[in-house]
Design a protein around this motif. Structure first.
Motif, PDB file in Angstrom:
ATOM      1  N   GLY A 235       0.830  -1.197   0.000  1.00 13.45           N
ATOM      2  CA  GLY A 235       0.000   0.000   0.000  1.00 13.45           C
ATOM      3  C   GLY A 235       0.863   1.245   0.000  1.00 13.45           C
ATOM      4  O   GLY A 235       1.999   1.243  -0.490  1.00 13.45           O
ATOM      5  N   ARG A 236       0.330   2.297   0.565  1.00 15.29           N
ATOM      6  CA  ARG A 236       1.046   3.579   0.623  1.00 15.29           C
ATOM      7  C   ARG A 236       2.312   3.429   1.457  1.00 15.29           C
ATOM      8  O   ARG A 236       2.316   2.813   2.517  1.00 15.29           O
ATOM      9  N   SER A 237       3.417   3.976   0.967  1.00 18.07           N
ATOM     10  CA  SER A 237       4.670   3.979   1.726  1.00 18.07           C
ATOM     11  C   SER A 237       4.773   5.262   2.541  1.00 18.07           C
ATOM     12  O   SER A 237       4.033   6.231   2.314  1.00 18.07           O
ATOM     13  N   THR A 238       5.715   5.282   3.473  1.00 11.42           N
ATOM     14  CA  THR A 238       5.906   6.467   4.300  1.00 11.42           C
ATOM     15  C   THR A 238       7.339   6.482   4.824  1.00 11.42           C
ATOM     16  O   THR A 238       8.102   5.541   4.590  1.00 11.42           O
ATOM     17  N   SER A 239       7.700   7.538   5.504  1.00 16.95           N
ATOM     18  CA  SER A 239       9.054   7.688   6.051  1.00 16.95           C
ATOM     19  C   SER A 239       8.985   7.876   7.557  1.00 16.95           C
ATOM     20  O   SER A 239       8.067   8.523   8.070  1.00 16.95           O
ATOM     21  N   ILE A 240       9.957   7.322   8.262  1.00 16.92           N
ATOM     22  CA  ILE A 240      10.069   7.522   9.706  1.00 16.92           C
ATOM     23  C   ILE A 240      11.202   8.518   9.964  1.00 16.92           C
ATOM     24  O   ILE A 240      12.368   8.209   9.699  1.00 16.92           O
ATOM     25  N   PRO A 241      10.894   9.705  10.463  1.00 19.02           N
ATOM     26  CA  PRO A 241      11.954  10.670  10.781  1.00 19.02           C
ATOM     27  C   PRO A 241      12.459  10.465  12.205  1.00 19.02           C
ATOM     28  O   PRO A 241      11.783   9.868  13.050  1.00 19.02           O
ATOM     29  N   TYR A 242      13.652  10.959  12.465  1.00 22.54           N
ATOM     30  CA  TYR A 242      14.149  10.966  13.828  1.00 22.54           C
ATOM     31  C   TYR A 242      13.299  11.895  14.691  1.00 22.54           C
ATOM     32  O   TYR A 242      12.817  12.937  14.203  1.00 22.54           O
ATOM     33  N   PRO A 243      13.101  11.570  15.961  1.00 20.56           N
ATOM     34  CA  PRO A 243      12.453  12.538  16.866  1.00 20.56           C
ATOM     35  C   PRO A 243      13.305  13.796  16.976  1.00 20.56           C
ATOM     36  O   PRO A 243      14.513  13.777  16.727  1.00 20.56           O
ATOM     37  N   TYR A 244      12.662  14.882  17.341  1.00 20.89           N
ATOM     38  CA  TYR A 244      13.399  16.129  17.533  1.00 20.89           C
ATOM     39  C   TYR A 244      12.943  16.780  18.829  1.00 20.89           C
ATOM     40  O   TYR A 244      11.908  16.415  19.408  1.00 20.89           O
ATOM     41  N   VAL A 245      13.721  17.719  19.294  1.00 21.21           N
ATOM     42  CA  VAL A 245      13.439  18.383  20.562  1.00 21.21           C
ATOM     43  C   VAL A 245      12.954  19.799  20.284  1.00 21.21           C
ATOM     44  O   VAL A 245      13.596  20.555  19.554  1.00 21.21           O
ATOM     45  N   ALA A 246      11.798  20.145  20.835  1.00 23.37           N
ATOM     46  CA  ALA A 246      11.253  21.496  20.768  1.00 23.37           C
ATOM     47  C   ALA A 246      11.154  22.017  22.195  1.00 23.37           C
ATOM     48  O   ALA A 246      10.333  21.527  22.984  1.00 23.37           O
ATOM     49  N   GLY A 247      12.019  22.997  22.527  1.00 27.12           N
ATOM     50  CA  GLY A 247      12.103  23.432  23.912  1.00 27.12           C
ATOM     51  C   GLY A 247      12.704  22.321  24.735  1.00 27.12           C
ATOM     52  O   GLY A 247      13.819  21.873  24.503  1.00 27.12           O
ATOM     53  N   SER A 248      11.943  21.819  25.685  1.00 28.19           N
ATOM     54  CA  SER A 248      12.409  20.694  26.500  1.00 28.19           C
ATOM     55  C   SER A 248      11.642  19.416  26.185  1.00 28.19           C
ATOM     56  O   SER A 248      11.801  18.410  26.864  1.00 28.19           O
ATOM     57  N   LYS A 249      10.834  19.452  25.128  1.00 28.42           N
ATOM     58  CA  LYS A 249       9.969  18.319  24.815  1.00 28.42           C
ATOM     59  C   LYS A 249      10.496  17.537  23.622  1.00 28.42           C
ATOM     60  O   LYS A 249      10.878  18.110  22.599  1.00 28.42           O
ATOM     61  N   ARG A 250      10.514  16.229  23.745  1.00 32.71           N
ATOM     62  CA  ARG A 250      10.909  15.342  22.651  1.00 32.71           C
ATOM     63  C   ARG A 250       9.678  15.057  21.800  1.00 32.71           C
ATOM     64  O   ARG A 250       8.663  14.555  22.290  1.00 32.71           O
ATOM     65  N   ILE A 251       9.769  15.366  20.514  1.00 29.69           N
ATOM     66  CA  ILE A 251       8.634  15.238  19.610  1.00 29.69           C
ATOM     67  C   ILE A 251       8.834  14.017  18.706  1.00 29.69           C
ATOM     68  O   ILE A 251       9.844  13.889  18.025  1.00 29.69           O
ATOM     69  N   VAL A 252       7.854  13.131  18.721  1.00 26.80           N
ATOM     70  CA  VAL A 252       7.861  11.953  17.856  1.00 26.80           C
ATOM     71  C   VAL A 252       6.690  12.081  16.885  1.00 26.80           C
ATOM     72  O   VAL A 252       5.532  12.115  17.301  1.00 26.80           O
ATOM     73  N   ALA A 253       7.005  12.170  15.591  1.00 22.27           N
ATOM     74  CA  ALA A 253       5.940  12.247  14.584  1.00 22.27           C
ATOM     75  C   ALA A 253       5.198  10.920  14.555  1.00 22.27           C
ATOM     76  O   ALA A 253       5.815   9.853  14.499  1.00 22.27           O
ATOM     77  N   THR A 254       3.874  10.954  14.587  1.00 22.26           N
ATOM     78  CA  THR A 254       3.077   9.722  14.634  1.00 22.26           C
ATOM     79  C   THR A 254       2.390   9.394  13.315  1.00 22.26           C
ATOM     80  O   THR A 254       1.738   8.353  13.206  1.00 22.26           O
ATOM     81  N   SER A 255       2.533  10.238  12.298  1.00 21.29           N
ATOM     82  CA  SER A 255       1.864   9.975  11.020  1.00 21.29           C
ATOM     83  C   SER A 255       2.316   8.665  10.374  1.00 21.29           C
ATOM     84  O   SER A 255       1.501   7.985   9.731  1.00 21.29           O
ATOM     85  N   PRO A 256       3.591   8.231  10.514  1.00 23.95           N
ATOM     86  CA  PRO A 256       3.958   6.924   9.936  1.00 23.95           C
ATOM     87  C   PRO A 256       3.140   5.775  10.527  1.00 23.95           C
ATOM     88  O   PRO A 256       2.768   4.840   9.807  1.00 23.95           O
ATOM     89  N   TYR A 257       2.864   5.854  11.811  1.00 25.30           N
ATOM     90  CA  TYR A 257       2.050   4.815  12.452  1.00 25.30           C
ATOM     91  C   TYR A 257       0.660   4.777  11.836  1.00 25.30           C
ATOM     92  O   TYR A 257       0.105   3.695  11.584  1.00 25.30           O
ATOM     93  N   ASP A 258       0.081   5.949  11.572  1.00 22.35           N
ATOM     94  CA  ASP A 258      -1.256   6.007  10.974  1.00 22.35           C
ATOM     95  C   ASP A 258      -1.273   5.328   9.608  1.00 22.35           C
ATOM     96  O   ASP A 258      -2.239   4.634   9.262  1.00 22.35           O
ATOM     97  N   VAL A 259      -0.219   5.517   8.823  1.00 20.90           N
ATOM     98  CA  VAL A 259      -0.141   4.887   7.499  1.00 20.90           C
ATOM     99  C   VAL A 259      -0.063   3.369   7.637  1.00 20.90           C
ATOM    100  O   VAL A 259      -0.742   2.631   6.915  1.00 20.90           O
ATOM    101  N   VAL A 260       0.763   2.899   8.573  1.00 16.89           N
ATOM    102  CA  VAL A 260       0.896   1.450   8.786  1.00 16.89           C
ATOM    103  C   VAL A 260      -0.445   0.846   9.182  1.00 16.89           C
ATOM    104  O   VAL A 260      -0.860  -0.190   8.634  1.00 16.89           O
TER     105      VAL A 260
END
Length: 266
Positions: free
Chosen positions: A130-155
């Protein structure tokens, strides 16, 4: 003329004969290696093999301000080199459209791509993806670690449709994401979503496709997260429901748990 030349999967030897002729006939040779790169070759080895100076473009020169080097193709033969097959990345389509708007003739010289190679290496059938997607590295915004969750939605969407998901893993100048890291991040995304479907899902990791020491490992995602695949580049697949031949292929080719044969479709 602007020629988009695919370099294949792993090293300088993967380029097609047609692609090699286009590079050697070019007046100028440019390349970008941030969407993908040849893990088995350095820019110096490429230049020696091609017999041409290869200028590596920055991300800004490709995505933000490419008109200067593209414009040289009005009067000269310019070869633009990319890992894998051209136009798999939307970045390359954007460049081709820019060139056409500038009145520049373009052509594509294809090569092998992980998109098709992964089927041969794993035994998974190409039409089941089906549709492919990319997993990016988490990044830090301020003091918060941000994990993009859109790849999980595609899976999850693909799993609901009994389709496989091809997951491209982040490549940065100083690091590359491993298949194990990608599996761990998927499980973290699932935890953020408050779900638990992937804990019982299979994952397939592929490393160094196209090389003599390519590695293909299939296991349950929580176990795959701890597997060592060796050096780059890696890619991850989360299969949907398996046809019995796919299940047999994963057991034979990737060491998948034999119990996957019990739930395979006839």
């Amino acid at each position: 003329m602007l020629s988009f030349v695919g370099l294949g999967l792993y090293d300088e030897m993967d380029v097609s004969v047609k692609g090699l002729e286009a590079i050697r006939d070019a007046d100028l040779v440019y390349a970008e290696f941030y969407t993908s790169h040849l893990a088995g070759a350095t820019p110096e080895r490429l230049a020696e093999f091609y017999g041409k100076e290869v200028r590596i473009l920055s991300r800004e020169e490709v995505e933000v301000d490419p008109e200067g080097w593209i414009g040289e193709a009005r009067e000269k033969n310019v070869a633009f080199l990319v890992g894998g097959d051209p136009m798999i990345s939307t970045t390359h389509l954007d460049l081709r459209l820019r060139a056409l708007r500038m009145g520049i003739v373009t052509r594509i010289i294809h090569s092998s791509s992980i998109v098709t190679a992964v089927s041969g290496l794993t035994g998974l059938q190409n039409y089941r993806f089906g549709r492919s997607t990319s997993i990016p590295y988490p990044y830090v915004a301020g003091s918060k670690r941000i994990v993009a969750t859109s790849p999980y939605d595609v899976v999850v969407e693909n799993l609901h449709r009994d389709l496989h998901t091809l997951l491209f893993l982040d490549i940065q100048p100083d690091r590359y994401m491993t298949a194990g890291e990608g599996a761990a991040l998927l499980l973290e995304m699932e935890e953020i979503a408050g779900e638990s479907q992937l804990n019982a899902s299979l994952g397939v990791g592929v490393a160094r496709a196209g090389s003599d020491d390519a590695v293909v490992i299939a296991d349950w995602l929580p176990r795959l997260a701890d597997r060592d695949f060796g050096g780059p580049l890696h890619i991850l697949v989360v299969p949907g429901r398996l046809h019995f031949m796919e299940a047999e292929g994963l057991v034979a080719l990737a060491g998948a748990p034999p119990e996957i044969l019990d739930g395979a479709e006839p």
